[in-house]
Design an enzyme around this catalytic site. Structure first.
Site, PDB file in Angstrom:
ATOM      1  N   CYS A 130       0.816  -1.216   0.000  1.00  0.00           N
ATOM      2  CA  CYS A 130       0.000   0.000   0.000  1.00  0.00           C
ATOM      3  C   CYS A 130       0.852   1.269   0.000  1.00  0.00           C
ATOM      4  O   CYS A 130       0.549   2.237  -0.708  1.00  0.00           O
ATOM      5  CB  CYS A 130      -0.950   0.000   1.202  1.00  0.00           C
ATOM      6  SG  CYS A 130      -0.176  -0.415   2.765  1.00  0.00           S
ATOM      7  N   HIS A 243      -2.807   6.587   4.350  1.00  0.00           N
ATOM      8  CA  HIS A 243      -1.356   6.633   4.542  1.00  0.00           C
ATOM      9  C   HIS A 243      -0.814   7.965   4.026  1.00  0.00           C
ATOM     10  O   HIS A 243      -1.252   8.464   2.981  1.00  0.00           O
ATOM     11  CB  HIS A 243      -0.673   5.510   3.766  1.00  0.00           C
ATOM     12  CG  HIS A 243      -0.846   4.149   4.359  1.00  0.00           C
ATOM     13  ND1 HIS A 243      -1.535   3.905   5.524  1.00  0.00           N
ATOM     14  CD2 HIS A 243      -0.379   2.929   3.928  1.00  0.00           C
ATOM     15  CE1 HIS A 243      -1.493   2.601   5.788  1.00  0.00           C
ATOM     16  NE2 HIS A 243      -0.815   1.992   4.838  1.00  0.00           N
TER      17      HIS A 243
END
Length: 340
Positions: A130, A243
């Site tokens: 990710c 994130h």
């Protein structure tokens, strides 16, 4: 005529998002199967306005199915992905198992779509980590213009990257800080995550680098360019989804920040929000549910030759996992399978 799509791990965070993204993007499907472990048999999963009952992955026959999106972790993938691939169903895998296999393409469609043709060696395509996915979407157009020499990246990764258990632990510990007697000891993370940051994701390697940091290095090289030198520090932060990354880039030649901003604005998958004023940037809370990777704080780094700094934010359950997998499926359909 559409596709027959199976989603393995459909009851988990990423599997649920895969179903959501397939429906939102109106992926051409004739049939969708939600697959899970036996303990989740019958669990209801949403696919648009349809409700699917989870089927037993162990008993599922992949024959006649076109594409399987896997979100079940490396160990289960090791067992079931080859079974699906041998049955003629192309696997798009979200685990780390096949990312470094030279016979398996590792794809971010905005960055290296042409390697899609290599999938036929094992009938498996790998989805990147990710934190890597959002990074390389931002790096590639800049690399094409000025040749990146070195990248230093510090990540601020949400607890959803550790699955539902990580999200539950943050919630329980946060509540426990305010309610005496409900304190929760860490079990998913090595230390308290509520009101804290932890400079440790995945296991430590012999040289002191964590596997999460190693993944970012290896995957960036495989996806963008093996000559790029990358160093990473990966940190878990008390954010549920999204994130963030602080990225320092050194180029072979000078790249002005204004030109860099223009390049990124015109690049696929990116949205530049970069005003030099209070609130003129994107935070992880604002990117949740979005497809784009957001870039802010673009500026020269005067401490090195040909340097730039930027801030990069993305929904890790989407571009970092489910969205990228569905985009790979779309790419596979357009360039190879030719249905829909």
């Amino acid at each position: 005529m559409g596709y027959r799509i199976a989603v393995a791990g459909a009851t988990g965070n990423v599997g649920c998002e895969m179903l959501n993204v397939l429906a939102e993007r109106q992926f051409p499907v004739d049939e969708v199967a939600a697959l899970a472990s036996r303990k989740s048999l019958g669990t209801e999963c949403q696919f648009g306005d349809r409700t699917l009952a989870a089927q037993d992955l162990e008993q599922f026959d992949f024959s006649g199915w076109d594409i399987a999106l896997f979100a079940i972790g490396s160990e289960a993938t090791r067992k079931y992905a080859p079974r699906a691939a041998r049955a003629g169903c192309t696997v798009i895998d979200n685990s780390s198992l096949y990312r470094y296999d030279p016979e398996v393409p590792l794809i971010v469609p905005e960055v290296n779509p042409d390697v899609i043709t290599e999938f036929s060696r094992k009938n498996i395509i790998a989805n990147p980590n990710c934190s890597t996915a959002q990074l390389v979407v931002a790096l590639k157009p800049l690399h094409d213009r000025a040749q990146i020499r070195r990248v230093v990246v510090s990540t601020y990764q949400s607890v959803s990257g550790a699955g539902k258990q990580g999200m539950d632990e943050l919630w329980s510990q946060t509540r426990g800080k305010y309610v005496p007697g409900q304190e929760v000891e860490p079990s998913v993370f090595s230390k308290d995550i509520a009101f804290n940051v932890i400079p440790h994701i995945d296991s430590f390697m012999e040289d002191g680098v964590t596997r999460e940091e190693w993944k970012m290095v290896a995957e960036t090289k495989k996806i963008v360019d093996p000559s790029i030198r990358v160093t990473a520090t990966c940190v878990r932060v008390p954010v549920f989804v999204g994130h963030s990354e602080a990225v320092n880039i050194e180029f072979e030649e000078f790249l002005d920040e204004e030109e860099a901003r223009d390049i990124l604005r015109e690049s696929p998958g990116l949205l530049v929000i970069d005003q030099r004023e209070d609130g003129g940037y994107i935070t992880p809370a604002e990117c949740v549910g979005e497809y784009a990777t957001f870039v802010s704080r673009i500026r020269q780094d005067p401490t090195i030759e040909n340097g730039l700094n930027l801030w990069c934010v993305s929904d890790n359950l989407r571009k970092g996992a489910a969205l990228n997998a569905v985009q790979i499926a779309e790419l596979l359909g357009r360039r190879v399978l030719g249905k829909g």
